[in-house]
Design an enzyme around this catalytic site. Sequence first.
Site, PDB file in Angstrom:
ATOM      1  N   PHE A 158      23.814 -13.313  -5.979  1.00 36.93           N
ATOM      2  CA  PHE A 158      25.070 -13.012  -6.681  1.00 36.93           C
ATOM      3  C   PHE A 158      26.256 -13.816  -6.144  1.00 36.93           C
ATOM      4  CE2 PHE A 158      22.332  -9.293  -7.003  1.00 36.93           C
ATOM      5  CZ  PHE A 158      22.352  -9.046  -8.367  1.00 36.93           C
ATOM      6  N   CYS A 269      26.317 -20.566 -14.264  1.00 37.62           N
ATOM      7  CA  CYS A 269      25.650 -19.269 -14.460  1.00 37.62           C
ATOM      8  C   CYS A 269      25.998 -18.563 -15.763  1.00 37.62           C
ATOM      9  CB  CYS A 269      25.942 -18.359 -13.275  1.00 37.62           C
ATOM     10  SG  CYS A 269      25.163 -18.957 -11.763  1.00 37.62           S
TER      11      CYS A 269
HETATM   12  P1  NAD Z   1      20.990 -26.632  -8.223  1.00 39.35           P
HETATM   13  O1  NAD Z   1      20.686 -27.388  -9.428  1.00 39.35           O
HETATM   14  O2  NAD Z   1      22.302 -26.837  -7.516  1.00 39.35           O
HETATM   15  O3  NAD Z   1      19.855 -26.867  -7.117  1.00 39.35           O
HETATM   16  C1  NAD Z   1      18.495 -26.799  -7.396  1.00 39.35           C
HETATM   17  C2  NAD Z   1      17.774 -27.675  -6.381  1.00 39.35           C
HETATM   18  O4  NAD Z   1      16.371 -27.484  -6.544  1.00 39.35           O
HETATM   19  C3  NAD Z   1      18.032 -29.171  -6.558  1.00 39.35           C
HETATM   20  O5  NAD Z   1      18.456 -29.739  -5.334  1.00 39.35           O
HETATM   21  C4  NAD Z   1      16.675 -29.734  -7.005  1.00 39.35           C
HETATM   22  O6  NAD Z   1      16.432 -31.059  -6.561  1.00 39.35           O
HETATM   23  C5  NAD Z   1      15.739 -28.734  -6.343  1.00 39.35           C
HETATM   24  N1  NAD Z   1      14.379 -28.715  -6.933  1.00 39.35           N
HETATM   25  C6  NAD Z   1      14.017 -28.732  -8.233  1.00 39.35           C
HETATM   26  N2  NAD Z   1      12.679 -28.694  -8.347  1.00 39.35           N
HETATM   27  C7  NAD Z   1      12.176 -28.627  -7.095  1.00 39.35           C
HETATM   28  C8  NAD Z   1      10.870 -28.554  -6.561  1.00 39.35           C
HETATM   29  N3  NAD Z   1       9.809 -28.542  -7.345  1.00 39.35           N
HETATM   30  N4  NAD Z   1      10.734 -28.508  -5.224  1.00 39.35           N
HETATM   31  C9  NAD Z   1      11.807 -28.543  -4.422  1.00 39.35           C
HETATM   32  N5  NAD Z   1      13.076 -28.594  -4.865  1.00 39.35           N
HETATM   33  C10 NAD Z   1      13.263 -28.639  -6.187  1.00 39.35           C
HETATM   34  O7  NAD Z   1      20.827 -25.094  -8.617  1.00 39.35           O
HETATM   35  P2  NAD Z   1      21.639 -23.832  -8.069  1.00 39.35           P
HETATM   36  O8  NAD Z   1      23.014 -23.798  -8.627  1.00 39.35           O
HETATM   37  O9  NAD Z   1      21.466 -23.742  -6.591  1.00 39.35           O
HETATM   38  O10 NAD Z   1      20.834 -22.651  -8.766  1.00 39.35           O
HETATM   39  C11 NAD Z   1      19.518 -22.301  -8.390  1.00 39.35           C
HETATM   40  C12 NAD Z   1      19.173 -20.984  -9.061  1.00 39.35           C
HETATM   41  O11 NAD Z   1      20.026 -19.941  -8.564  1.00 39.35           O
HETATM   42  C13 NAD Z   1      19.347 -20.978 -10.580  1.00 39.35           C
HETATM   43  O12 NAD Z   1      18.362 -20.182 -11.164  1.00 39.35           O
HETATM   44  C14 NAD Z   1      20.704 -20.336 -10.764  1.00 39.35           C
HETATM   45  O13 NAD Z   1      20.835 -19.710 -12.012  1.00 39.35           O
HETATM   46  C15 NAD Z   1      20.724 -19.318  -9.646  1.00 39.35           C
HETATM   47  N6  NAD Z   1      22.056 -18.955  -9.185  1.00 39.35           N
HETATM   48  C16 NAD Z   1      23.023 -19.906  -9.058  1.00 39.35           C
HETATM   49  C17 NAD Z   1      24.277 -19.535  -8.591  1.00 39.35           C
HETATM   50  C18 NAD Z   1      25.377 -20.566  -8.456  1.00 39.35           C
HETATM   51  O14 NAD Z   1      26.517 -20.157  -8.289  1.00 39.35           O
HETATM   52  N7  NAD Z   1      25.083 -21.853  -8.515  1.00 39.35           N
HETATM   53  C19 NAD Z   1      24.549 -18.208  -8.237  1.00 39.35           C
HETATM   54  C20 NAD Z   1      23.533 -17.277  -8.350  1.00 39.35           C
HETATM   55  C21 NAD Z   1      22.280 -17.657  -8.829  1.00 39.35           C
END
Ligand code: NAD
Length: 465
Positions: A158, A269
């Site tokens: 969150f 999000c």
């Molecule tokens: P992001 O795009 O910033 O980071 C994702 C990372 O995963 C990237 O660095 C990518 O290279 C890596 N990746 C992709 N496939 C991979 C694999 N097979 N093996 C290893 N690494 C891999 O995403 P984020 O913003 O950190 O969001 C991640 C999740 O968390 C999403 O589902 C998002 O909805 C959720 N989320 C995000 C937030 C936010 O504020 N950004 C908050 C809560 C939940």
Amino acid sequence: MQPRKIGVVGTGYVGLVGGVCLADFGNRVINVDIDEDKITRLNNGEVPIYEPGLKEVMQKVVGKGMIEFTTDFKYTVENSEVLFIAVGTPPREDGSADLKHVLTVARDIGRHMNGYKVVVDKSTVPVGTGQLVKSTIQEELHKRGVDFEFDVVSNPEFLREGKAVSDFYSPDRVVIGGESEKALNIMKEVYRELNDREVPFLFTNIETAEIIKYASNAFLATKISFINEISRICEGLNANVNDVAKGMGLDARISPQFLQAGCGFGGSCFPKDTKALVHIARANGFPMAIVEAAIKANEEQKMHMVKKIEENLGGVKGKTIGVLGLSFKPETDDMREAPSLTIIPALIKSGAKIKAYCPEGMKEASWRLADYADNIDYQEGPYQVMEEADALVLLTEWDQFKNLDLARVKSLLKGQSFFDFRNVYLPDQVEREGLDYFGVGITRENRDVIGYLKQAYGTSVSGVE
Ligand code: NAD
């Protein structure tokens, strides 16, 4: 107690913050990503995202040898007992969440599993994904002809970008959905720091945890769309949405949070999670009219801003518009679904030229707005965008835009219109300097409210005649 060995898959906003903070909680963390450039930068001590406070904690845990960064997935799986999946779940064309990264990770975990593991889904995923992750891992184990015990847990995140580190240390709650007591006890140990500080923990089944995340984001997005719709009524009826929000927010049942009118919600999000929830609901035969309306109202709000600029400037063809702030909110470089990505192209299509400045968003903006590059001039500071501009538009409320020298703004601008789409300034404060102020839900015109009442109710309305 021995530190828990944790693998965190993904080094984005959630994975990197989570990995670094879990290491600071006393766990041994391996942070893995497929992006070699990111891992090289991390190994050189560079933080690839802008997130206040992250660098300091990262330096601390790297110094203590509590975290390592790698692209070696096999090494990560074999040397971790708890594996967090924190990869992206971007929207597909139809709004549903694309699970390809999550399922790739699940397959890779199955390929390299060498003993009992707790597989924790931290990515935001549709209901049923936990079970899908479980069956995907099981299939891989079956292909290998091995049989290791493992548990799948849903632990939605969150945190808010810009406050991600402090949110990870002091969350309002930790939600853990699981099916085995063993896994839940391990999760309590992973989060012992928070457990000791009596942060509320909510234990549910996997499906409930998955839906808590979507329901929370959809509720907050709806709250923003609600006040944005109220702002439009305010504009028509000589009311002030800031005061309306204050009047509403003082009611403890409503709360003042997420009740600031603006130019629409964005980010990684709310837009994608509301669309995914709508998709899940429709696919299950329960359309969610409220969330669908919140999405529509958000799209309308962004275009309402464009219309406001065009109407008040008498069209924007050939005009230069200075834009302050590009990221979807302050204190982040994240540009995903930022309102600027809708508002700027719309203005350019109507013939405007843009001068823009954002403290952290310009690198991201330059490729996301590459199709419009000929008409966007990125500047080095806030005052440069105003030079010779016909109007100034504030799109993101970064601290450095909150105390502008308004006399200087007036002297630099060619025109005199100041569109404050985050309601940072008071109209009087701006107009005192000879500028024309246009906020969101704050009208400076004395609208004909009596005329409106007469039209709506006839002349018999008490107090009207
Ligand atoms: P992001 O795009 O910033 O980071 C994702 C990372 O995963 C990237 O660095 C990518 O290279 C890596 N990746 C992709 N496939 C991979 C694999 N097979 N093996 C290893 N690494 C891999 O995403 P984020 O913003 O950190 O969001 C991640 C999740 O968390 C999403 O589902 C998002 O909805 C959720 N989320 C995000 C937030 C936010 O504020 N950004 C908050 C809560 C939940």
